[in-house]
Write an enzyme that holds these catalytic residues in place. Structure first.
Site, PDB file in Angstrom:
ATOM      1  CG  ASP A   1     -10.047  -0.045   4.950  1.00 21.25           C
ATOM      2  OD1 ASP A   1      -9.819  -0.219   3.737  1.00 21.25           O
ATOM      3  OD2 ASP A   1      -9.329  -0.505   5.858  1.00 21.25           O
TER       4      ASP A   1
ATOM      5  CE  LYS B   1      -3.794  -2.453   2.194  1.00 23.70           C
ATOM      6  NZ  LYS B   1      -4.442  -2.919   3.432  1.00 23.70           N
TER       7      LYS B   1
ATOM      8  CD  GLN C   1      -3.207  -4.301   6.648  1.00 28.59           C
ATOM      9  OE1 GLN C   1      -3.157  -3.306   5.931  1.00 28.59           O
ATOM     10  NE2 GLN C   1      -3.747  -5.424   6.244  1.00 28.59           N
TER      11      GLN C   1
END
Ligand code: NAP
Length: 283
Positions: free
Chosen positions: A116, A49, A93
């Site tokens: 997200d 990422k 994460q």
């Protein structure tokens, strides 16, 4: 033989367009990634990422907390990132190390920085069909479908899996595209025969090669979200790729299908969040 959808190429193209868009901005979008503990897979994902951010001109901020970090330590880190003007997107994460509860920590992220799309505010916006930040993997799958079909209206779709991260938002996105959606899960009866009716089958279970050729009708579009390692260390999806590819019209491979699209959507969400946060206030 099905057309193999090249998610990597589609993602590369999207990232290229985004890079030009970012270069023209008067500010630098910033993404903070919070990594707790030393799970090797998570470390690989985070590296990927951060590398992708660098390529398109997004500044990344990596926050590593030890595996023995407490719920309060992580909450304090999120609070600081919520308040940091240079950070437009925050990604916690997952999974967190055992003993930690991700749910309240996710809800602590400012909805405007929730790249997200997992806060209740953004989930609610998705349900209501309003603008918000949408979860990356289902958004990526929507783009893959729209690359091939002008309209999804009237198509029968089966989503196998009902997680908040993927299955539920995927079904919602398909519904908003006027599909007729079956949301399937571990208690679903006759899963194979439901799949057999579907124009679109999307598998997100985490069971290697579960979807077999005789589950799929000829001409179907099969999207494989699953990521599994076999005993021999090979990466496979939730779909029996070779057999299903002989029957379907479209299929996504693992790797190189959905995965790159997830990262591309994370970058898109970060830039979208940054633009909204930098908009001049309306008078
Ligand atoms: P999850 O939270 O574990 O959810 C799995 C879902 O599969 C659950 O809804 C479960 O049903 C259902 N399920 C389990 N066994 C089943 C069975 N025998 N028949 C039908 N449904 C069954 O997983 P997730 O986070 O959604 O992820 C799913 C997979 O996608 C994983 O392999 C993950 O690594 C992968 N993934 C990939 C990406 C990417 O970027 N490529 C992104 C996200 C996830 P119940 O609800 O009844 O338990």
């Amino acid at each position: 033989m099905a057309k193999i959808i090249d998610g990597k190429a589609i993602a590369t193209n999207l990232n290229g367009q985004l890079q030009s868009e970012v270069a023209a901005l008067s500010f630098v979008p910033g993404l903070a990634v919070v990594l707790v503990g030393d799970d090797p897979a998570s470390q690989v994902y985070v590296r990927g990422k951060i590398k992708a951010c660098e390529k398109v001109g997004i500044k990344s901020f990596e926050h590593r907390l030890p595996a023995n970090a407490t719920q309060d330590d992580i909450a304090a880190c999120i609070d600081a990132l919520n308040a940091d003007e240079n950070v437009n997107g925050i990604l916690l994460q997952l999974p967190l190390p055992q003993g930690l509860n991700a749910k309240p920590l996710i809800q602590r992220i400012s909805p405007e920085k929730d790249v997200d799309g997992l806060t209740h505010v953004n989930m609610g916006r998705l349900m209501a069909g309003d603008e918000g930040l949408r979860p990356c993997t289902p958004s990526g799958c929507e783009i893959l479908l729209k690359e091939e079909f002008d309209s999804l209206a009237g198509k029968i779709a089966v989503v196998i899996g009902r997680s908040e991260l993927f299955g539920k938002p995927m079904a919602q996105i398909l519904l908003q595209n006027d599909c007729t959606v079956f949301q399937c899960h571990s208690k679903t009866k006759n899963l194979a025969s439901l799949c057999k009716q579907a124009d679109i089958v999307i598998a997100a279970v985490g069971r290697p090669e579960m979807v077999k050729a005789d589950w799929v009708k000829e001409g179907a579009f099969v999207i494989d979200v699953g990521i599994n390692r076999t005993a021999a260390g090979k990466l496979v999806g939730d779909v029996d790729f070779n057999a299903v590819a002989a029957k379907a019209d479209y299929i996504t491979p693992v790797p190189g299908g959905v995965g790159p699209m997830t990262i591309a959507m994370l970058l898109q969400n970060t830039v979208l969040a940054a633009k909204r946060q930098n908009q001049a206030p309306k008078i």
